[in-house]
Design a protein around this motif. Structure first.
Motif, PDB file in Angstrom:
ATOM      1  N   ARG A 154       0.908  -1.125   0.142  1.00  0.00           N
ATOM      2  CA  ARG A 154      -0.100  -0.119   0.020  1.00  0.00           C
ATOM      3  C   ARG A 154       0.829   1.356  -0.054  1.00  0.00           C
ATOM      4  N   PRO A 155       0.615   2.425  -0.625  1.00  0.00           N
ATOM      5  CA  PRO A 155       1.052   3.512  -0.750  1.00  0.00           C
ATOM      6  C   PRO A 155       1.317   4.061   0.819  1.00  0.00           C
ATOM      7  N   ALA A 156       0.554   3.741   1.695  1.00  0.00           N
ATOM      8  CA  ALA A 156       0.839   4.258   3.044  1.00  0.00           C
ATOM      9  C   ALA A 156       2.078   3.775   3.509  1.00  0.00           C
ATOM     10  N   VAL A 157       2.571   2.672   3.526  1.00  0.00           N
ATOM     11  CA  VAL A 157       3.814   2.029   3.819  1.00  0.00           C
ATOM     12  C   VAL A 157       4.924   2.918   3.109  1.00  0.00           C
ATOM     13  N   GLU A 158       5.001   2.869   2.133  1.00  0.00           N
ATOM     14  CA  GLU A 158       5.983   3.574   1.305  1.00  0.00           C
ATOM     15  C   GLU A 158       6.015   5.090   1.736  1.00  0.00           C
ATOM     16  N   TYR A 174       1.800  -0.559  11.617  1.00  0.00           N
ATOM     17  CA  TYR A 174       1.029  -0.247  10.732  1.00  0.00           C
ATOM     18  C   TYR A 174       0.786  -1.727  10.074  1.00  0.00           C
ATOM     19  N   VAL A 175       1.499  -2.380   9.664  1.00  0.00           N
ATOM     20  CA  VAL A 175       1.246  -3.783   8.894  1.00  0.00           C
ATOM     21  C   VAL A 175       0.676  -4.899   9.854  1.00  0.00           C
TER      22      VAL A 175
END
Length: 261
Positions: A154-158, A174-175
Motif C-alpha cells: 500500500r502507498p501508506a507503507v511507502e 501499521y502492517v
C-alpha cells in the motif's frame, strides 16, 4: 450464525472447564482398587491401574489444553517476525534465506516429524509444545507473509518509509495491526489442529508418561478394558472430541461473522 456460536460455546465449555478447573476439585488420591471395575464408590469405575477414572478425568485435561495453547503461541512468536520481515524486505536473498528452510519443514508431515524427533530424544510436556510449535511455524509464517505482503504494497507503507519511520513502527505499528484480524482468525483455526496433534502425540506416548493423568493417555492405556469398563475410554475420548469440534465450530462462527462485516 448465532446458534452455531452458542452451540460451539456449549460444546467446548464442558471440556475446557474440566481442563482448567478440574484439578481444583480432584482431591487426594484414594486407595487403588482392582483394574477395570465398576461401582465400589467409583462413579466412572477404575482404570487399568485401579485408579478412580473420575479423578483422572478431572486431572487429565489441563496438560492437553496448556500444551496446545503454548504451542500455538510459540509458533506465532516465531512466525510473525519471519513473515513480516519477508513481506517488508526489498532484498530477495533475505526473503529466500528466511522462507526456503521453512519449505523443507513444510514438506514433512507434522506427526512424522514429531515421531522422528521423539525417537532420538524423549520430550516432556515442554518438549512436546516446542515440537508442535516447530511443525506449525512454516505454515503460519507463510500466512503471515501473504497477509502482510498485501498491506506492505500500500502507498501508506511507502509514505512511512519515506518519512523515515523505523522498521518496527512500520512492521508492527501499521502492517501488523492491519493484519491482526486475519491472523487472529488463523490462530483460532490453527488451535483446533494443534489440539488434535497434541492429543494424537500423547496417545502415541510422546511427551507424557505411560501412566500420566492425560485424556489421550487414558484412551490409549485403557482401551484393553473397553468392553469391561468402557467409561475409562469413552469419557476422555468424548471430551477430546468435544474440545476439538467445539473449538472448530466456535471459530467457524467467528469467521462467518467476520465475512459478513
Amino acid at each position: 450464525m448465532k446458534s452455531r456460536f452458542a452451540f460451539g460455546v456449549a460444546i467446548v465449555g464442558v471440556p475446557l472447564a474440566l481442563a482448567l478447573l478440574g484439578p481444583l476439585f480432584a482431591g487426594e488420591p484414594g486407595p487403588r482398587a482392582a483394574s477395570f471395575t465398576l461401582g465400589g464408590g467409583h462413579l466412572l469405575g477404575t482404570d487399568f491401574t485401579g485408579r478412580d477414572v473420575g479423578r483422572q478425568v478431572l486431572l487429565g485435561g489441563r496438560s492437553v489444553v496448556l500444551v496446545a495453547l503454548a504451542a500455538t503461541a510459540l509458533a506465532y512468536l516465531v512466525a510473525l517476525p519471519l513473515g513480516l520481515i519477508s513481506a517488508l524486505t526489498h532484498r530477495t536473498w533475505l526473503e529466500e534465506l528466511l522462507m526456503r528452510p521453512l519449505d523443507v519443514l513444510l514438506a514433512v508431515p507434522s506427526l512424522l516429524m514429531i515421531l522422528l524427533v521423539a525417537s532420538v530424544f524423549t520430550p516432556g510436556a515442554v518438549g512436546l509444545a516446542l515440537l508442535v510449535a516447530l511443525v506449525n511455524i512454516p505454515d503460519a509464517a507463510r500466512i503471515v507473509r501473504a497477509a502482510a505482503a498485501e498491506v506492505a504494497a500500500r502507498p501508506a507503507v511507502e509514505a512511512l518509509r519515506m518519512q523515515g519511520e523505523t522498521w518496527w513502527r512500520m512492521a508492527f505499528g501499521y502492517v501488523g495491526r492491519s493484519v491482526a484480524r486475519t491472523l487472529a482468525a488463523d490462530a483460532g483455526v490453527r488451535l483446533t489442529g494443534v489440539l488434535y496433534l497434541v492429543a494424537t502425540a500423547a496417545f502415541l506416548g510422546v511427551g507424557v508418561a505411560p501412566d500420566a493423568s492425560d485424556w489421550a493417555v487414558m484412551v490409549d492405556r485403557n482401551r484393553t478394558g473397553l468392553f469391561v469398563q468402557p467409561w475409562a475410554v469413552v469419557v476422555p475420548a468424548l471430551l477430546i472430541v468435544a474440545l476439538t469440534m467445539g473449538s472448530n465450530l466456535l471459530f467457524d462462527a467467528v469467521l462467518q461473522k467476520r465475512k459478513r462485516t
